[in-house]
Scaffold this motif. Structure first.
Motif, PDB file in Angstrom:
ATOM      1  N   LYS A 176     -54.881  -8.691  -1.720  1.00 25.30           N
ATOM      2  CA  LYS A 176     -55.914  -7.936  -2.272  1.00 25.30           C
ATOM      3  C   LYS A 176     -55.267  -6.398  -2.354  1.00 25.30           C
ATOM      4  O   LYS A 176     -54.527  -6.137  -1.640  1.00 25.30           O
ATOM      5  CB  LYS A 176     -57.147  -8.030  -1.340  1.00 25.30           C
ATOM      6  CG  LYS A 176     -57.748  -9.523  -1.138  1.00 25.30           C
ATOM      7  CD  LYS A 176     -59.151  -9.228  -0.424  1.00 25.30           C
ATOM      8  CE  LYS A 176     -59.610 -10.594  -0.358  1.00 25.30           C
ATOM      9  NZ  LYS A 176     -60.982 -10.622  -0.812  1.00 25.30           N
ATOM     10  N   VAL A 177     -56.036  -6.085  -3.449  1.00 30.97           N
ATOM     11  CA  VAL A 177     -55.654  -4.798  -3.952  1.00 30.97           C
ATOM     12  C   VAL A 177     -55.681  -3.825  -2.695  1.00 30.97           C
ATOM     13  O   VAL A 177     -54.977  -2.889  -2.301  1.00 30.97           O
ATOM     14  CB  VAL A 177     -56.577  -4.048  -5.146  1.00 30.97           C
ATOM     15  CG1 VAL A 177     -56.291  -2.795  -5.202  1.00 30.97           C
ATOM     16  CG2 VAL A 177     -56.075  -4.942  -6.382  1.00 30.97           C
ATOM     17  N   GLU A 178     -56.919  -3.929  -2.025  1.00 33.07           N
ATOM     18  CA  GLU A 178     -57.204  -3.032  -0.901  1.00 33.07           C
ATOM     19  C   GLU A 178     -56.345  -3.261   0.255  1.00 33.07           C
ATOM     20  O   GLU A 178     -56.039  -2.321   1.096  1.00 33.07           O
ATOM     21  CB  GLU A 178     -58.595  -3.488  -0.140  1.00 33.07           C
ATOM     22  CG  GLU A 178     -59.715  -3.317  -1.362  1.00 33.07           C
ATOM     23  CD  GLU A 178     -60.069  -4.499  -2.078  1.00 33.07           C
ATOM     24  OE1 GLU A 178     -59.011  -5.214  -2.078  1.00 33.07           O
ATOM     25  OE2 GLU A 178     -61.001  -4.525  -2.512  1.00 33.07           O
ATOM     26  N   ALA A 179     -55.165  -4.175   0.334  1.00 32.26           N
ATOM     27  CA  ALA A 179     -54.319  -4.617   1.342  1.00 32.26           C
ATOM     28  C   ALA A 179     -53.181  -3.526   1.043  1.00 32.26           C
ATOM     29  O   ALA A 179     -52.157  -3.265   1.668  1.00 32.26           O
ATOM     30  CB  ALA A 179     -54.107  -6.035   1.337  1.00 32.26           C
ATOM     31  N   LEU A 180     -52.951  -3.283  -0.594  1.00 30.32           N
ATOM     32  CA  LEU A 180     -51.870  -2.666  -0.770  1.00 30.32           C
ATOM     33  C   LEU A 180     -52.092  -1.159  -1.221  1.00 30.32           C
ATOM     34  O   LEU A 180     -51.026  -0.442  -0.863  1.00 30.32           O
ATOM     35  CB  LEU A 180     -51.248  -3.106  -2.377  1.00 30.32           C
ATOM     36  CG  LEU A 180     -50.799  -4.638  -2.276  1.00 30.32           C
ATOM     37  CD1 LEU A 180     -50.451  -4.873  -3.847  1.00 30.32           C
ATOM     38  CD2 LEU A 180     -49.736  -4.776  -1.580  1.00 30.32           C
ATOM     39  N   PHE A 181     -53.259  -0.803  -1.259  1.00 30.54           N
ATOM     40  CA  PHE A 181     -53.424   0.643  -1.665  1.00 30.54           C
ATOM     41  C   PHE A 181     -54.772   1.173  -0.631  1.00 30.54           C
ATOM     42  O   PHE A 181     -55.681   0.450  -0.624  1.00 30.54           O
ATOM     43  CB  PHE A 181     -53.883   0.918  -3.158  1.00 30.54           C
ATOM     44  CG  PHE A 181     -52.617   0.556  -4.059  1.00 30.54           C
ATOM     45  CD1 PHE A 181     -51.563   1.348  -4.199  1.00 30.54           C
ATOM     46  CD2 PHE A 181     -52.560  -0.853  -4.493  1.00 30.54           C
ATOM     47  CE1 PHE A 181     -50.697   1.080  -4.898  1.00 30.54           C
ATOM     48  CE2 PHE A 181     -51.751  -1.190  -5.301  1.00 30.54           C
ATOM     49  CZ  PHE A 181     -50.437  -0.406  -5.532  1.00 30.54           C
TER      50      PHE A 181
END
Length: 66
Positions: free
Chosen positions: A55-60
């Motif tokens: 998920k985007v939240e896991a990367l940024f």
């Protein structure tokens, strides 16, 4: 903005070139994101997350200074 792109890329055993090709950007773009010199667009963030199966939240992650 803090990012975990390098860690996740390495976990998937991908080179910067391979990831760049997957999301249709240059290797320099991947390097710039990983070192925090460039903040990717929403579209590129979504492409990176999809390519890495995250998920985007896991990367940024936003930092207090953002």
């Amino acid at each position: 903005m803090k990012n975990y792109l390098r860690e996740e890329r390495i976990n998937k055993e991908l080179t910067q070139v391979q990831l760049a090709e997957m999301v249709n950007v240059s290797r320099q773009t991947i390097i710039s994101i990983e070192t925090g010199r460039y903040i990717p667009s929403v579209l590129l963030s979504l492409k990176l997350a999809t390519a890495l199966g995250k998920k985007v939240e896991a990367l940024f992650e936003l930092e207090k200074s953002d």
